[in-house]
Design an enzyme around this catalytic site. Structure first.
Site: not given
Length: 315
Positions: A28, A140, A201-203
């Site tokens: 994304s 996020c 995973i996200n950041t």
């Protein structure tokens, strides 16, 4: 607009709402809505799917510059969910992309500051008929309200997932944050609430300070760390979650080579999203797709679908 990709049936993967000819998609934000510079390097129809930039109800201008700092082994970003808002996305952005890729699976990413905003955006995107699935961005780290706050509390994540599922008719993949004590607990909560899959995973929340200016390199101070620096963490978390939650996983976190893709599969993933690799190699997705069959041959892997079954049955 160069680039070709071999169509190899062994790369095909079936997921809820998604029939992928290969398992590789941009993460994304990386390709915007199919309208940024990375998205012009080759025919987007060669990808397995595209995860779109996160959409919010109203336009967001994002965080103060600088918003990206590329590191030796990854990148820090604090974009802050910058996007033109739901109306422009539905009226202009996605229809323009859909005209270019009429059959390519599109996964819309949704974000918000409140549960009501998530539900509104999710319902509108689902009802539009323009996308094949939703990625629920509850992870996020770069926004002051909403975002990761929804993803760190299992009860809140569960309630949000249930509310979104109640108003949508396309599969919902929940994007998990690594910035938690126990990611398994959150994964179990959203699975119980009806999630169709997970994206992880996200950041990781990080920071870098310039020793000369004595100031953070990002305008927001902190930002999300991505790239090779977090790959081992992603593999560990996907491995843990896949052993207790029987949902398909879109894996991300430092994927740059076919070996990285196979490693994510061995951890329990079903497909992958590529992000930070684009900073050093704008055709990263296409290169991985083209090089994957030879790596599978070398490792004795007959098909990705068989590999998924083999790994999952061993759990």
């Amino acid at each position: 607009m160069g680039g070709i990709a071999m169509v190899d049936a062994r790369l095909a993967v079936s997921l809820p709402g998604l029939e992928l000819k290969n398992p590789v998609m941009p993460a994304s934000g990386c390709f915007g809505f199919g309208d940024n510079s990375f998205a012009t390097k080759y025919d987007l129809n060669l990808l397995g799917a595209i995860i779109l930039k996160s959409a919010t109800l109203d336009e967001r201008i994002g965080n103060p510059a600088p918003i990206i700092n590329v590191l030796e082994d990854g990148a820090l970003n604090s974009v802050g969910l910058k996007n033109p808002g739901l109306k422009v996305i539905l009226d202009e952005k996605i229809p323009t992309l859909r005209a270019k890729v009429p059959t390519l699976p599109l996964i819309a990413s949704i974000a918000g500051s409140t549960k009501e905003e998530y539900v509104t955006v999710a319902k509108s995107l689902s009802d539009s008929g323009l996308v094949n699935a939703l990625e629920l961005n509850i992870s996020c780290p770069n926004v002051h309200e909403g975002g990761m706050l929804f993803g760190t509390n299992p009860k809140v994540a569960s309630e949000l997932t249930r509310a979104v599922k109640a108003v949508t008719n396309v599969p919902v993949y929940v994007k998990l944050t690594p910035n938690v004590t126990d990611i398994v607990e959150v994964a179990q909560a959203v699975a119980a609430a009806g999630a169709d899959g997970l994206s992880m995973i996200n950041t990781v929340l990080g920071m870098k300070i310039d020793v000369k200016t004595r100031q953070p390199v990002l305008g927001n101070g902190t930002g999300g760390l991505s790239g090779k620096a977090i790959r081992a963490l992603a593999v560990r978390m996907i491995y843990q979650v896949s052993h207790v939650v029987d949902l398909p996983i879109i894996a991300s976190g430092g994927i740059t080579t076919p070996e990285d893709v196979i490693e994510m599969y061995l951890a329990g993933a079903h497909c992958v999203s590529v992000g930070t690799a684009h900073f050093s190699n704008p055709t990263a997705c296409l290169d991985i797709i083209n090089e994957l069959p030879a790596k599978m041959d070398e490792l004795g892997i007959s098909s990705l679908q068989d590999l998924i079954k083999e790994v999952r049955s061993a759990h």
